[in-house]
Scaffold this active site. Structure first.
Site, PDB file in Angstrom:
ATOM      1  N   LYS A 141      12.077   7.545  14.744  1.00  0.00           N
ATOM      2  CA  LYS A 141      11.242   7.550  13.534  1.00  0.00           C
ATOM      3  C   LYS A 141      12.113   7.972  12.365  1.00  0.00           C
ATOM      4  O   LYS A 141      13.135   8.631  12.568  1.00  0.00           O
ATOM      5  CB  LYS A 141      10.101   8.567  13.711  1.00  0.00           C
ATOM      6  CG  LYS A 141       8.929   8.340  12.787  1.00  0.00           C
ATOM      7  CD  LYS A 141       7.985   7.261  13.290  1.00  0.00           C
ATOM      8  CE  LYS A 141       6.953   6.908  12.255  1.00  0.00           C
ATOM      9  NZ  LYS A 141       5.940   5.957  12.764  1.00  0.00           N
TER      10      LYS A 141
ATOM     11  N   ASP B 119       5.641   2.181   8.128  1.00  0.00           N
ATOM     12  CA  ASP B 119       4.675   3.244   8.457  1.00  0.00           C
ATOM     13  C   ASP B 119       4.013   3.560   7.116  1.00  0.00           C
ATOM     14  O   ASP B 119       4.041   2.714   6.198  1.00  0.00           O
ATOM     15  CB  ASP B 119       5.396   4.469   9.064  1.00  0.00           C
ATOM     16  CG  ASP B 119       4.416   5.502   9.624  1.00  0.00           C
ATOM     17  OD1 ASP B 119       3.793   5.225  10.659  1.00  0.00           O
ATOM     18  OD2 ASP B 119       4.252   6.576   9.015  1.00  0.00           O
TER      19      ASP B 119
HETATM   20  P1  NDP Z   1      -0.724   3.070   4.938  1.00  0.00           P
HETATM   21  O1  NDP Z   1       0.249   3.711   4.020  1.00  0.00           O
HETATM   22  O2  NDP Z   1      -0.883   1.596   4.903  1.00  0.00           O
HETATM   23  O3  NDP Z   1      -2.165   3.719   4.728  1.00  0.00           O
HETATM   24  C1  NDP Z   1      -2.446   5.066   4.889  1.00  0.00           C
HETATM   25  C2  NDP Z   1      -3.871   5.252   4.436  1.00  0.00           C
HETATM   26  O4  NDP Z   1      -4.332   6.566   4.737  1.00  0.00           O
HETATM   27  C3  NDP Z   1      -4.046   5.090   2.942  1.00  0.00           C
HETATM   28  O5  NDP Z   1      -5.290   4.507   2.713  1.00  0.00           O
HETATM   29  C4  NDP Z   1      -4.008   6.532   2.439  1.00  0.00           C
HETATM   30  O6  NDP Z   1      -4.651   6.745   1.212  1.00  0.00           O
HETATM   31  C5  NDP Z   1      -4.816   7.165   3.533  1.00  0.00           C
HETATM   32  N1  NDP Z   1      -4.663   8.608   3.607  1.00  0.00           N
HETATM   33  C6  NDP Z   1      -3.536   9.357   3.598  1.00  0.00           C
HETATM   34  N2  NDP Z   1      -3.842  10.647   3.765  1.00  0.00           N
HETATM   35  C7  NDP Z   1      -5.183  10.684   3.903  1.00  0.00           C
HETATM   36  C8  NDP Z   1      -6.111  11.706   4.135  1.00  0.00           C
HETATM   37  N3  NDP Z   1      -5.721  12.987   4.240  1.00  0.00           N
HETATM   38  N4  NDP Z   1      -7.421  11.370   4.262  1.00  0.00           N
HETATM   39  C9  NDP Z   1      -7.843  10.104   4.131  1.00  0.00           C
HETATM   40  N5  NDP Z   1      -7.007   9.090   3.905  1.00  0.00           N
HETATM   41  C10 NDP Z   1      -5.696   9.392   3.785  1.00  0.00           C
HETATM   42  O7  NDP Z   1      -0.316   3.551   6.400  1.00  0.00           O
HETATM   43  P2  NDP Z   1      -0.661   2.884   7.796  1.00  0.00           P
HETATM   44  O8  NDP Z   1      -2.027   2.337   7.774  1.00  0.00           O
HETATM   45  O9  NDP Z   1       0.473   2.036   8.182  1.00  0.00           O
HETATM   46  O10 NDP Z   1      -0.595   4.155   8.755  1.00  0.00           O
HETATM   47  C11 NDP Z   1      -1.716   5.011   8.968  1.00  0.00           C
HETATM   48  C12 NDP Z   1      -1.467   5.849  10.200  1.00  0.00           C
HETATM   49  O11 NDP Z   1      -1.281   4.991  11.325  1.00  0.00           O
HETATM   50  C13 NDP Z   1      -0.247   6.749  10.169  1.00  0.00           C
HETATM   51  O12 NDP Z   1      -0.501   7.905  10.925  1.00  0.00           O
HETATM   52  C14 NDP Z   1       0.805   5.913  10.871  1.00  0.00           C
HETATM   53  O13 NDP Z   1       1.829   6.706  11.412  1.00  0.00           O
HETATM   54  C15 NDP Z   1      -0.050   5.289  11.971  1.00  0.00           C
HETATM   55  N6  NDP Z   1       0.482   4.074  12.568  1.00  0.00           N
HETATM   56  C16 NDP Z   1       0.768   2.985  11.812  1.00  0.00           C
HETATM   57  C17 NDP Z   1       1.214   1.831  12.410  1.00  0.00           C
HETATM   58  C18 NDP Z   1       1.430   0.574  11.640  1.00  0.00           C
HETATM   59  O14 NDP Z   1       1.687  -0.469  12.273  1.00  0.00           O
HETATM   60  N7  NDP Z   1       1.315   0.576  10.333  1.00  0.00           N
HETATM   61  C19 NDP Z   1       1.480   1.773  13.853  1.00  0.00           C
HETATM   62  C20 NDP Z   1       1.058   2.953  14.572  1.00  0.00           C
HETATM   63  C21 NDP Z   1       0.613   4.062  13.923  1.00  0.00           C
HETATM   64  P3  NDP Z   1      -3.815   6.825  -0.168  1.00  0.00           P
HETATM   65  O15 NDP Z   1      -3.716   5.404  -0.616  1.00  0.00           O
HETATM   66  O16 NDP Z   1      -4.677   7.668  -1.020  1.00  0.00           O
HETATM   67  O17 NDP Z   1      -2.491   7.461   0.145  1.00  0.00           O
END
Ligand code: NDP
Length: 445
Positions: free
Chosen positions: A126, A166
């Protein structure tokens, strides 16, 4: 707890102070593995756990870049190459101001187990930076990505370490980083996944984590005599994972009623308008509150954690680590939640996980439930090295099959160890067996 396992955990905490997320992730895994170490004293003789908890390599570097006003900015860059027993290091890059070594070590450690569960030949890693992409121009994002890759490129490679996206790293950032890697290394290879379709990407990669999460949640519900169809679903977050989880849950007959971002959450009793969420988040990069402009009858709450007070049958935490704590778990249980499946990495605290499990809620841990993303990245790697391009349907069918197998393996490991409903235990043990086999075969190295 097995004495060797607890000794390793205590030493790890002492040697790595002030790394709470890392301690949390390792504690969760080692809690489950205690029973395995009771059965296999040869692992202790080989120092297997001492080796497993220590990253093979941690790279920490300076990322200097110049913003649009001509001001020099300096961020920290990281790559944790955790374990390559099964295959090349594989795991995403996170750009977020909260990024530090504790968070990347927790994510890297989780990634080893997740990647093992996919059944594909990928090790765990990572990386990322404390750079905040929010509010930056496209030009600044490009400058930063190039500066980041100017150092990272010498440590990665299609057969060495293959990063992906990520939080804060999507198609745009992967494109800028890939372009710069290609320029520096003078090779067009599958060194990053999540690439655009015109330069080596895979169909269905964008959708894979969210789709895979819902495939696994559906398997879990079916195994225990239920289905997602007709269920009310809450999805936290509104990023890559959350959006495609909401799309697939809706497609399978669920009704998604709430989503969030880091500022707040929206509740739409009529079912979330996902097309609008995509427009706000993927196209405009806006805030979820803007949903109200088109749907004034929806409700907005300005504390994202309150999303768990929305009544639902299925909860899919898809935002970030530790977003679902004891208070959230209590609200979900009070409202009769049936199942929780983690789309994000470690979104549920250890205490909240225990509360949900004790209340009889079906619980799928992230390392199994969100493995569809990295599994499809591995399919992207296979297509790159074979110079192939599979259809959306082909990739989606492979993804579905992988998620089915993951569920089968984790539920049979849970049953084998006498706790058929404990999928946290099942996932940790099923993942560990393959890693342990590979590490034992490869000796002390
Ligand atoms: P993104 O950056 O696309 O989205 C993250 C989302 O979470 C945004 O909408 C962000 O809002 C929101 N967010 C962040 N902090 C909070 C919070 N405290 N409460 C509510 N919403 C919050 O990331 P991903 O969707 O790619 O990743 C999300 C999770 O999934 C992470 O933990 C990542 O490690 C995991 N993951 C992702 C994978 C992937 O393929 N993308 C694969 C496996 C796991 P804002 O816009 O306000 O920041």
């Amino acid at each position: 707890m097995n004495t060797y396992v607890s000794k390793v955990l205590e030493e790890l905490k002492a040697k790595n102070p002030n790394q709470p997320e890392f301690h949390q992730a390792v504690t969760e895994v080692l809690d489950s593995l205690s029973v395995v170490f009771d059965k296999h004293p040869e692992y202790e003789a080989r120092g297997l756990l001492d080796m497993l908890v220590e990253p093979e390599r941690v790279i920490l570097f300076r990322v200097p870049w110049v913003d649009d006003k001509g001001v020099v900015r300096v961020n920290k860059g990281y790559r944790v190459q955790y374990n390559s027993a099964i295959g090349p290091y594989k795991g995403g890059l996170r750009f977020h101001p909260s990024v530090n070594l504790s968070i990347l070590k927790f994510l890297g450690f989780e990634q080893i187990f997740k990647n093992s569960l996919t059944g594909l030949p990928i090790g765990g890693g990572k990386g990322g930076s404390d750079f905040d992409p929010k509010g930056k121009s496209d030009n600044e994002i490009m400058k930063f990505c190039q500066a980041f890759m100017a150092e990272l490129y010498r440590h990665i490679g299609a057969d060495t370490d293959v990063p992906a996206g990520d939080i804060g790293v999507g198609a745009r950032e992967i494109g800028f980083m890939f372009g710069y890697y290609k320029k520096l290394a003078n090779e067009h290879v599958g060194v990053l996944t999540g690439r655009g379709l015109s330069y080596g990407g895979s169909l269905a990669r964008k959708e894979a984590t969210g789709f895979g999460l819902v495939y696994l949640a559906s398997e879990m519900l079916a195994h225990f005599g239920n289905t997602i169809s007709g269920k009310t679903v809450v999805v936290s977050g509104s990023g890559n994972v959350a959006i495609y989880a909401a799309v697939k849950a809706t497609e399978l007959g669920g009704k998604v009623v709430a989503m969030s971002d880091s500022n707040g959450y929206i509740y739409d009793k009529n079912g979330i308008d996902i097309k609008l969420i995509k427009e706000i988040k993927e196209v405009k990069r806006g805030r979820i509150k803007e949903y109200l402009e088109k749907h004034p009858d929806a409700v907005y709450g300005d504390n994202c954690r309150d999303i768990w007070t929305v009544k639902c049958d299925v909860a899919l935490p898809c935002a970030t680590q530790n977003e679902l704590d004891e208070k959230g778990a209590a609200a979900l249980i009070k409202n009769g939640v049936i199942a929780v499946a983690e789309g994000a990495n470690m979104p549920t605290t250890l205490e909240a996980t225990k509360m949900l499990q004790d209340a009889g809620v079906l619980f799928a841990p992230g390392k199994a439930a969100n493995a569809g993303g990295v599994a499809t990245s591995a399919l992207e790697m296979a297509q790159s090295s074979g110079r192939l391009f599979w259809s959306f349907e082909e990739v989606d069918a492979k993804l579905k099959n992988i998620m089915k197998n993951i569920f089968k393996n984790i539920s049979s490991a849970a049953a084998e160890y006498g706790q058929p409903k404990n999928l946290v235990l099942g996932a940790n043990i099923a993942a560990f067996k393959k890693i342990a086999d590979a590490m034992m075969a490869q000796g002390i190295c």
